[in-house]
Design a protein around this motif. Sequence first.
Motif, short mmCIF file in Angstrom:
data_model
loop_
_atom_site.label_atom_id
_atom_site.label_comp_id
_atom_site.label_asym_id
_atom_site.label_seq_id
_atom_site.Cartn_x
_atom_site.Cartn_y
_atom_site.Cartn_z
N THR A 156 0.78 -1.02 -0.13
CA THR A 156 -0.11 -0.10 0.06
C THR A 156 0.63 1.36 -0.06
O THR A 156 1.87 1.19 0.75
N GLY A 199 -12.06 2.81 -3.94
CA GLY A 199 -12.39 1.62 -4.74
C GLY A 199 -12.07 1.88 -6.04
O GLY A 199 -11.96 0.83 -6.96
N SER A 228 -12.32 0.06 5.72
CA SER A 228 -13.03 -1.43 5.29
C SER A 228 -12.89 -2.27 6.37
O SER A 228 -12.45 -2.55 7.27
N GLN A 237 -18.48 0.87 3.87
CA GLN A 237 -17.34 0.31 4.43
C GLN A 237 -17.41 -0.90 4.72
O GLN A 237 -16.43 -1.86 4.93
N ARG A 278 -9.80 -2.38 8.94
CA ARG A 278 -8.43 -1.68 8.64
C ARG A 278 -8.73 -0.12 8.88
O ARG A 278 -10.04 0.42 8.37
N ILE A 324 -1.10 0.79 7.12
CA ILE A 324 -2.40 0.52 7.43
C ILE A 324 -2.36 -0.39 8.85
O ILE A 324 -1.71 -1.31 9.02
N TRP A 355 -3.36 3.83 -1.99
CA TRP A 355 -3.52 2.85 -3.10
C TRP A 355 -2.93 1.68 -2.85
O TRP A 355 -1.57 1.41 -2.54
N ASN A 356 -3.49 0.49 -3.19
CA ASN A 356 -3.10 -0.98 -2.95
C ASN A 356 -2.39 -1.43 -4.24
O ASN A 356 -3.33 -1.27 -5.24
N LYS A 408 -5.29 0.01 -6.67
CA LYS A 408 -6.78 0.17 -6.40
C LYS A 408 -6.75 1.35 -4.92
O LYS A 408 -5.97 1.08 -4.19
N ASN A 409 -7.53 2.32 -5.16
CA ASN A 409 -7.72 3.22 -4.17
C ASN A 409 -8.49 2.41 -2.89
O ASN A 409 -9.62 2.16 -3.29
N ILE A 410 -7.86 2.43 -1.69
CA ILE A 410 -8.55 1.59 -0.74
C ILE A 410 -9.55 2.47 -0.09
O ILE A 410 -10.46 2.10 0.61
#
Length: 185
Positions: free
Chosen positions: A12, A47, A122, A97, A114, A65, A20-21, A42-44
């Motif tokens: 991340t 999305g 999430s 979420q 998280r 995280i 972002w992941n 992917k933006n955590i």
Amino acid sequence: MITAGDFKKGITIELDGGVWNIVDFQHVKPGKGAAFVRTKIKNIMTGAVLERTFNPTDKMPKAMIETKEMQYTYSDGDMYHFMDLETYDDLPLSEEQFADAKPFVKENTNVIIRFFKGSPFSVAAPNFVNLEVIHTEPGFKGDTTSNTTKPATVETGYTLQVPLFVEIGDMLQIDTRTGEYLSRS
């Protein structure tokens, strides 16, 4: 700091004011020109998924995280409430979420929440859950065609494909990462 040349799946990063992941990456060395790293990120928080290329020497901060095990306690309509197992504090989260884990989580189930900089973003269900079948059509005796399935709805409202021998009241073990039936327990 991490360089683009050190990217791996699951890392991340902080980029352009977002977190972002790394979903996928590929190191590319073209015949002409400089090497580059092609990524899918992917933006955590939102999305959103992007494809982006980086120079292997580009540096960016690695996002820290935090995770915490909490218990899903109840829903009051538009908010879902989780209890901290150490302090017994209540943490309300929105539908957005909780969306990824909701089909697999019933009340009093422990989940992983998280956090990024103290803000929850999430909920992750356990990898395997046991849920009761509340609706499915009866299977037909003698119908033994291999890999024949039928839909079944479990107590959380999630519908999945199961073998013909599964009946209402059976407890199913489900893999929450794929949403697939594993066994009858």
